[in-house]
Write a protein that holds these residues in place. Structure first.
Motif, short mmCIF file in Angstrom:
data_model
loop_
_atom_site.label_atom_id
_atom_site.label_comp_id
_atom_site.label_asym_id
_atom_site.label_seq_id
_atom_site.Cartn_x
_atom_site.Cartn_y
_atom_site.Cartn_z
N UNK A 9 60.53 34.41 40.52
CA UNK A 9 60.97 33.44 41.54
C UNK A 9 61.85 32.38 40.87
N UNK A 10 62.60 31.64 41.69
CA UNK A 10 63.39 30.53 41.15
C UNK A 10 62.47 29.31 41.14
N UNK A 11 62.05 28.87 39.94
CA UNK A 11 60.98 27.86 39.88
C UNK A 11 61.41 26.50 40.43
N UNK A 12 62.71 26.22 40.44
CA UNK A 12 63.16 24.89 40.86
C UNK A 12 63.44 24.85 42.36
N UNK A 66 57.12 27.25 43.69
CA UNK A 66 56.30 28.38 43.23
C UNK A 66 55.11 27.97 42.38
N UNK A 67 55.27 26.91 41.56
CA UNK A 67 54.16 26.60 40.65
C UNK A 67 52.93 26.11 41.40
N UNK A 118 52.63 33.98 45.26
CA UNK A 118 53.92 34.15 44.60
C UNK A 118 54.45 35.55 44.82
N UNK A 147 67.49 24.72 35.61
CA UNK A 147 66.26 24.97 34.86
C UNK A 147 66.35 24.42 33.45
N UNK A 207 59.59 23.08 33.45
CA UNK A 207 60.45 23.27 34.62
C UNK A 207 60.42 24.70 35.12
N UNK A 212 57.88 26.62 35.08
CA UNK A 212 56.53 27.03 35.47
C UNK A 212 56.54 27.62 36.88
N UNK A 213 55.83 28.71 37.04
CA UNK A 213 55.70 29.29 38.36
C UNK A 213 56.73 30.34 38.69
N UNK A 214 57.77 30.43 37.88
CA UNK A 214 58.83 31.40 38.17
C UNK A 214 58.39 32.82 37.90
#
Lengths: 373, 310
Positions: free
Chosen positions: A86-89, A131-132, A139, B224, B303, B305-307
């Motif tokens: 996923x695109x984390x931002x 996503x985090x 997710x 990112x 930054x 995290x979670x990707x």
């Protein structure tokens, strides 16, 4: 129409060949599973469909178009990665909408499609989260949403469930199957887990590493039951089914009617009688599944002479039990009912019979299934 | 014994626990004495600069020592505290001296250095991180080797190239060119290391979504990489803002001086305007502090995290 055709496709990384001679026709709207041990090239084959790997030889077509040199974005293919990617931002909404924005769809249409996908996947309340702030299952759902929102003509899944825990995996397995049936999109799904392959695929392609089968990776293509009931070679026979099939080398009698291993004697099944003549006096590889191994006193199976096995391991699974027997120098695994019977004790010696009508015969050199009438 | 001294530690906030973690019993007194002494060493010169700047005078001494100075007179002379507090030095530096022009020169040069340096470093680092091409390893190595020479070593060759050949003496562009080139190797290493940590699957995923390389670079990778971009921006800015030697060699017209070059003329040769020098130094340091505070919010980890699943 989005059939996918591999014709003599090969892939080399420098000097290392990973895929050779791949010929495979994936039908429109079919759920095809690529399964095999690690290093068998299944992910590489998938990434070639995606366009993330170049094709070293042969042709690959999607629909009626050869896509060897078509950029991924022009293939109308969506992919779900093992790591979600996923695109984390970006928020969930932005993640799902990204592909649509790139394609410059009007904002109103994007909103509609994103909401539709989110509803389908139960993500509506998470749309504004990053996503985090999501769990692993959520997710993975976002990754699914990103794939379905574009309504592509092909879905690609690269081991999408292997990062999830066992329980969630079962749920997501069913969800992906349901989603695919509903959207009627040609799907290629890569997994190393043969249970996933058996439960999800319309058809399964079993691939083997080239270093074991230099002539080509593709071992067999067929429905789950075809692979289970009629494996075309020893590789598929061993790979499909848990616990795996027992393989014992047995000598064929001079008259081609019986198979012998020490004092263990099996009749040659009727279907093989015609073709076994060439093997008279030689060895063949005999495969039988654990559920076709049993106690001589309990089964009236057509074994001519049973074999004595010593119980070495007993694995109780509740409704069934898996018993490992030591037979001569090798192991034979049997699967028996776990309830209402007295389970064998460790070290106990038992006379074993095999359901001879269900055995599979293979050539020990070529590893191919013997011809049947 | 241990229990008594351990009690306050366990009651303290987590932050304090971290700081004292691993220490059992014993007093912190001597440690603090040592730390205070070292802090004093670090702060004393800065206090002098502040004192001189706010003293309103140009002399380096705060108090005049009488002929028969007592201990208290001498002590007073080394305590950095002005006799009267005045903003006169600041006002004069900005109005009567051309310092504002020099500041502006510095801002232009450092600002352009940052823009050019960060842009080139980002694009170069992305290429080094993601593409495989002949000379990739050698290129990175060359950047590293270039960091091992002192800057002064390059003064004469740079002068010949920039001033004699390119005719860029007394021009902003000449300095920007030199500063950006000086800053880029470090920035490329810094950024490449960071780009390497961004999972490739995120980019592949964007490719599947139909994104071009440019879109991936601007909308996925750069956002990112914000912490690394912030660090390189700060570094590039400071390279241009603080540099003295090259600027003093290239910029020979007074209107083209950068702030560090201009500062020197307050105390060089025939003048000793220590008050102006101190006030100017403080003014020069302010933009860097502001920039740092501004960029600080980007200097956060996690930054990506979670990707992807780790």
């Amino acid at each position: 129409m989005a059939q996918i055709k591999f014709e003599h496709v090969s892939k080399r990384f420098g000097d290392v060949a990973v895929i050779e001679n791949l010929d495979l026709h994936i039908r429109d709207q079919e759920f095809m599973v690529f399964v095999g041990p690690s290093g068998c090239g299944k992910s590489t084959a998938l990434r070639m469909i995606a366009g993330l790997e170049e094709i070293s030889g042969g042709t690959l077509s999607i629909g009626d178009r050869v896509v060897n040199d078509v950029h991924p974005k022009d293939r109308d293919v969506a992919m779900v990665f093992q790591s979600y990617a996923l695109y984390p931002h970006m928020t969930v909404r932005e993640n799902i909408a990204f592909g649509l924005k790139i394609r410059k769809l009007p904002q109103a249409e994007i909103d509609g499609l994103v909401n539709e996908a989110a509803t389908m996947l139960g993500l509506t309340e998470y749309l504004d989260r990053k996503p985090r702030a999501l769990s692993g299952g959520q997710r993975q759902r976002v990754a699914l949403g990103r794939a379905i929102v574009r309504k592509p003509s092909v879905f690609l899944f690269d081991e999408p469930l292997s990062n999830l825990d066992a329980e969630l995996r079962v749920t997501m397995r069913a969800e992906i199957s349901k989603l695919q049936r509903r959207m009627k999109v040609t799907t290629v799904y890569v997994t190393h887990d043969q249970v996933e392959a058996m439960t999800m695929g319309d058809r399964i392609a079993v691939l083997a590493p080239l270093k074991r089968h230099p002539s080509g990776n593709l071992m067999q293509v067929g429905t789950p039951l075809e692979l289970y009931d009629r494996p075309q070679n020893l590789f598929v026979a061993r790979f499909i089914g848990t616990p795996s099939m027992n393989i014992v080398e047995m000598a064929v009698d001079a008259d081609g009617t019986a198979l012998r291993f020490h004092d263990f004697v099996l009749p040659v099944p009727a279907a093989y009688r015609g073709g076994i003549g060439a093997y008279a006096g030689r060895n063949v590889a005999v495969g039988f599944r654990p559920e076709h191994v049993g106690h001589a006193e309990e089964h009236q199976w057509d074994t001519i002479s049973p074999i004595r096995g010593e119980v070495e391991i007993v694995e109780t699974l509740g409704h069934e039990a898996i018993i490992h027997f030591r037979v001569g120098g090798s192991m034979v695994i049997g699967k028996i009912r776990g309830h209402g019977v007295v389970l064998p004790r460790l070290g106990e010696a038992i006379d074993l019979v095999v359901k001879a009508s269900s055995i599979h015969l293979f050539d020990p050199q070529t590893e191919q299934r013997l011809p049947e009438a | 014994m241990t229990a008594v001294t351990a009690a306050p530690v366990t009651k303290a906030k987590p932050r304090a626990e971290v700081q004292t973690g691993g220490r059992k019993g014993g007093s912190h007194f001597w440690i603090h004495v040592g730390l205070i002494i070292f802090t004093f060493f670090a702060l004393y010169p800065i206090l002098w600069v502040l004192t001189l700047a706010f003293s309103g005078q140009q002399s380096l001494s705060i108090a005049t020592l009488p002929q028969d100075a007592t201990f208290w007179d001498r002590l007073r002379a080394i305590i950095p505290w002005p006799q009267q507090i005045s903003l006169k030095n600041f006002v004069d530096v900005l109005t009567e001296q051309p310092f504002l022009t020099w500041l502006l020169n510095s801002a232009i040069v450092a600002g352009l250095t940052t823009v050019v340096g960060v842009f080139l470093a980002c694009t170069a680092a992305y290429a080094f991180s993601r593409f495989r091409f002949p000379g990739r390893q050698q290129g990175m190595m060359a950047f590293l080797v270039s960091q091992m020479f002192p800057g002064t070593l390059m003064m004469i060759p740079l002068y010949i190239i920039i001033v004699s050949w390119l005719g860029l003496g007394n021009s902003y562009f000449g300095l920007v060119l030199v500063y950006a080139v000086t800053a880029i190797p470090f920035c490329v290493w810094m950024l490449k290391g960071y780009f390497d940590t961004i999972p490739i699957e995120i980019e592949e995923s964007a490719i599947m979504d139909g994104a071009s390389r440019a879109v991936i670079f601007w909308r996925i990778v750069l956002p990112l990489a914000r912490p690394a971009v912030a660090v390189t921006a700060l570094f590039s800015f400071m390279t241009g803002w603080n540099e003295f030697i090259l600027a003093s060699v290239f910029m020979t017209e007074e209107t083209r001086y950068t702030a560090p070059v201009g500062l020197r003329f307050f105390v060089g040769g025939f003048s000793a305007q220590w008050g102006y020098f101190a006030a100017g130094s403080i003014i020069v340091s302010i933009p860097v502090v502001i920039l740092f505070l501004y960029l600080q919010k980007y200097l956060v980890s996690g930054l990506t995290a979670g990707g992807v699943k780790g």
